[in-house]
Design a protein around this motif. Structure first.
Motif, PDB file in Angstrom:
ATOM      1  N   ASN A 148      15.041   5.009   6.120  1.00 17.70           N
ATOM      2  CA  ASN A 148      16.160   4.660   5.245  1.00 17.70           C
ATOM      3  C   ASN A 148      15.743   3.634   4.192  1.00 17.70           C
ATOM      4  OD1 ASN A 148      18.104   6.291   6.735  1.00 17.70           O
ATOM      5  ND2 ASN A 148      17.883   4.793   8.363  1.00 17.70           N
ATOM      6  N   SER A 149      15.811   2.370   4.534  1.00 21.00           N
ATOM      7  CA  SER A 149      15.602   1.326   3.531  1.00 21.00           C
ATOM      8  C   SER A 149      14.176   1.302   2.993  1.00 21.00           C
ATOM      9  CB  SER A 149      15.967  -0.043   4.122  1.00 21.00           C
ATOM     10  OG  SER A 149      15.229  -0.276   5.313  1.00 21.00           O
ATOM     11  N   ILE A 150      13.167   1.389   3.867  1.00 22.09           N
ATOM     12  CA  ILE A 150      11.782   1.299   3.411  1.00 22.09           C
ATOM     13  C   ILE A 150      11.429   2.494   2.526  1.00 22.09           C
ATOM     14  CG2 ILE A 150       9.385   1.061   4.108  1.00 22.09           C
ATOM     15  CD1 ILE A 150      11.135  -1.288   4.903  1.00 22.09           C
ATOM     16  N   TYR A 151      11.844   3.674   2.954  1.00 24.48           N
ATOM     17  CA  TYR A 151      11.583   4.896   2.177  1.00 24.48           C
ATOM     18  C   TYR A 151      12.245   4.808   0.811  1.00 24.48           C
ATOM     19  CZ  TYR A 151      11.416   9.929   1.110  1.00 24.48           C
ATOM     20  OH  TYR A 151      11.192  11.154   0.524  1.00 24.48           O
ATOM     21  N   GLY A 152      13.479   4.340   0.779  1.00 21.36           N
ATOM     22  CA  GLY A 152      14.198   4.214  -0.486  1.00 21.36           C
ATOM     23  C   GLY A 152      13.536   3.223  -1.429  1.00 21.36           C
ATOM     24  N   MET A 153      13.086   2.095  -0.895  1.00 21.21           N
ATOM     25  CA  MET A 153      12.449   1.090  -1.739  1.00 21.21           C
ATOM     26  C   MET A 153      11.109   1.592  -2.276  1.00 21.21           C
ATOM     27  SD  MET A 153      13.309  -2.607   0.054  1.00 21.21           S
ATOM     28  CE  MET A 153      12.810  -2.152   1.728  1.00 21.21           C
ATOM     29  N   ALA A 154      10.334   2.277  -1.432  1.00 17.53           N
ATOM     30  CA  ALA A 154       9.038   2.792  -1.884  1.00 17.53           C
ATOM     31  C   ALA A 154       9.222   3.851  -2.967  1.00 17.53           C
ATOM     32  CB  ALA A 154       8.271   3.371  -0.690  1.00 17.53           C
ATOM     33  N   LEU A 155      10.211   4.730  -2.785  1.00 16.72           N
ATOM     34  CA  LEU A 155      10.475   5.748  -3.801  1.00 16.72           C
ATOM     35  C   LEU A 155      10.979   5.121  -5.099  1.00 16.72           C
ATOM     36  CD1 LEU A 155      12.097   8.872  -2.091  1.00 16.72           C
ATOM     37  CD2 LEU A 155       9.759   8.553  -2.905  1.00 16.72           C
ATOM     38  N   PHE A 156      11.757   4.060  -4.990  1.00 15.88           N
ATOM     39  CA  PHE A 156      12.254   3.372  -6.189  1.00 15.88           C
ATOM     40  C   PHE A 156      11.092   2.811  -7.003  1.00 15.88           C
ATOM     41  CE2 PHE A 156      13.537  -0.634  -8.247  1.00 15.88           C
ATOM     42  CZ  PHE A 156      14.494  -0.141  -9.127  1.00 15.88           C
ATOM     43  N   VAL A 157      10.142   2.183  -6.319  1.00 15.75           N
ATOM     44  CA  VAL A 157       8.967   1.645  -7.011  1.00 15.75           C
ATOM     45  C   VAL A 157       8.177   2.784  -7.646  1.00 15.75           C
ATOM     46  CG1 VAL A 157       6.785   0.434  -6.720  1.00 15.75           C
ATOM     47  CG2 VAL A 157       8.816  -0.373  -5.521  1.00 15.75           C
ATOM     48  N   GLY A 158       8.004   3.890  -6.895  1.00 17.17           N
ATOM     49  CA  GLY A 158       7.282   5.040  -7.440  1.00 17.17           C
ATOM     50  C   GLY A 158       7.968   5.638  -8.650  1.00 17.17           C
ATOM     51  N   ALA A 159       9.306   5.708  -8.601  1.00 13.07           N
ATOM     52  CA  ALA A 159      10.062   6.255  -9.727  1.00 13.07           C
ATOM     53  C   ALA A 159       9.933   5.359 -10.963  1.00 13.07           C
ATOM     54  CB  ALA A 159      11.526   6.413  -9.341  1.00 13.07           C
TER      55      ALA A 159
ATOM     56  N   LEU B  62       0.816  -1.200   0.000  1.00  8.57           N
ATOM     57  CA  LEU B  62       0.000   0.000   0.000  1.00  8.57           C
ATOM     58  C   LEU B  62       0.858   1.262   0.000  1.00  8.57           C
ATOM     59  CD1 LEU B  62      -2.804  -1.069   2.510  1.00  8.57           C
ATOM     60  CD2 LEU B  62      -2.931  -0.956   0.020  1.00  8.57           C
ATOM     61  N   CYS B  63       1.983   1.213   0.705  1.00 11.79           N
ATOM     62  CA  CYS B  63       2.915   2.350   0.682  1.00 11.79           C
ATOM     63  C   CYS B  63       3.444   2.590  -0.724  1.00 11.79           C
ATOM     64  CB  CYS B  63       4.082   2.102   1.644  1.00 11.79           C
ATOM     65  SG  CYS B  63       3.663   2.216   3.398  1.00 11.79           S
ATOM     66  N   CYS B  64       3.767   1.519  -1.422  1.00 12.76           N
ATOM     67  CA  CYS B  64       4.286   1.642  -2.792  1.00 12.76           C
ATOM     68  C   CYS B  64       3.196   2.144  -3.739  1.00 12.76           C
ATOM     69  CB  CYS B  64       4.818   0.294  -3.272  1.00 12.76           C
ATOM     70  SG  CYS B  64       6.354  -0.204  -2.477  1.00 12.76           S
ATOM     71  N   VAL B  65       1.969   1.669  -3.549  1.00 14.69           N
ATOM     72  CA  VAL B  65       0.861   2.146  -4.378  1.00 14.69           C
ATOM     73  C   VAL B  65       0.661   3.641  -4.164  1.00 14.69           C
ATOM     74  CG1 VAL B  65      -1.635   2.039  -4.718  1.00 14.69           C
ATOM     75  CG2 VAL B  65      -0.314  -0.067  -4.514  1.00 14.69           C
ATOM     76  N   GLY B  66       0.679   4.081  -2.910  1.00 12.23           N
ATOM     77  CA  GLY B  66       0.518   5.499  -2.614  1.00 12.23           C
ATOM     78  C   GLY B  66       1.619   6.347  -3.208  1.00 12.23           C
ATOM     79  N   ALA B  67       2.864   5.893  -3.053  1.00  9.80           N
ATOM     80  CA  ALA B  67       3.999   6.643  -3.606  1.00  9.80           C
ATOM     81  C   ALA B  67       3.931   6.684  -5.129  1.00  9.80           C
ATOM     82  CB  ALA B  67       5.309   6.011  -3.145  1.00  9.80           C
ATOM     83  N   SER B  68       3.574   5.563  -5.750  1.00 14.10           N
ATOM     84  CA  SER B  68       3.495   5.506  -7.209  1.00 14.10           C
ATOM     85  C   SER B  68       2.401   6.426  -7.733  1.00 14.10           C
ATOM     86  CB  SER B  68       3.223   4.075  -7.667  1.00 14.10           C
ATOM     87  OG  SER B  68       4.257   3.203  -7.245  1.00 14.10           O
ATOM     88  N   TRP B  69       1.254   6.378  -7.095  1.00 14.85           N
ATOM     89  CA  TRP B  69       0.123   7.214  -7.506  1.00 14.85           C
ATOM     90  C   TRP B  69       0.483   8.686  -7.382  1.00 14.85           C
ATOM     91  CZ3 TRP B  69      -3.750   9.223  -3.629  1.00 14.85           C
ATOM     92  CH2 TRP B  69      -4.756   9.973  -4.252  1.00 14.85           C
TER      93      TRP B  69
END
Length: 217
Positions: free
Chosen positions: A184-195, A63-70
């Motif tokens: 750190n790691s979670i934020y970076g991974m979520a932003l990577f998916v969003g990017a 859900l975090c990745c979906v939110g960041a991607s959207w």
């Protein structure tokens, strides 16, 4: 008493929103950074025992990745196609150029909103920050499709502030969900998916300009 559930969330578990609401109710309406510090290292999801590899297959991370991607995709779609959208609305090159220059000036000026974003997170906490982000996102979505030149200045102003608040609040919210590693790691991974999802803007731009013949609604 704390949250009633203790096990890692899976794709069949309740939604992240319900977890957040449960945690917020347990902590009290006035929960903030000070309140969190009184509870030690306890986080909303209580997934400190999970490795990063285990975290990425849980429902909350999805859900975090979906939110960041959207968020990232919608914001950069508007920014990438601002010229064409304004030209479609106004059919006036001078007005389009003026609006683009104003938007270019607003982007670096977003830093002046630090006192506002700080107050939202310090006094309201992570839940209030998420609510404000959602409201601002709705305002951008509504005003961006109003075919009026003046409405686009509202869109640009709100979008710039919303973008600034997102990148300020995201690490804060993730720290509430995952603790220190959320920053750190979670934020970076979520932003990577969003990017990565942001590359789909080439598809949305093609659909708007070719398939829909330049109709930006």
């Amino acid at each position: 008493a704390g949250p009633a559930w203790k096990h890692p969330a899976t794709f069949g578990a309740p939604s992240l929103a319900s977890h957040v609401l449960t945690a917020a109710q347990g902590a009290g309406a006035g929960a903030d950074t000070d309140g969190a510090s009184e509870q030690g290292d306890e986080t909303w999801l209580q997934q400190e025992h999970l490795s990063n590899g285990q975290v990425v297959v849980t429902r909350p991370f999805f859900l975090c990745c979906v939110g960041a991607s959207w968020f990232i995709t919608s914001k950069y779609f508007y920014m990438q196609n601002l010229n064409q959208q304004l030209q479609w609305i106004t059919n006036n090159e001078d007005q389009t150029n003026t609006a683009v220059q104003v938007f270019s000036a607003l982007l670096p000026a977003a830093g002046s909103a630090i006192p506002i974003t700080g107050a939202i997170m310090d006094k309201g906490g992570a839940v209030v920050a998420l609510i404000v982000l959602s409201i601002l996102q709705g305002i951008v979505g509504i005003f961006s499709i109003i075919p009026r030149y003046g409405a686009q200045y509202v869109t640009m102003l709100v979008l710039v502030f919303n973008r600034f608040l997102f990148f300020a609040a995201a690490p804060f919210v993730l720290s509430k969900l995952y603790g220190a590693r959320g920053i750190n790691s979670i934020y970076g991974m979520a932003l990577f998916v969003g990017a990565c999802m942001n590359f789909t803007n080439y598809l949305w731009t093609y659909i708007s300009t070719v398939t829909l013949s330049g109709n930006w609604l």
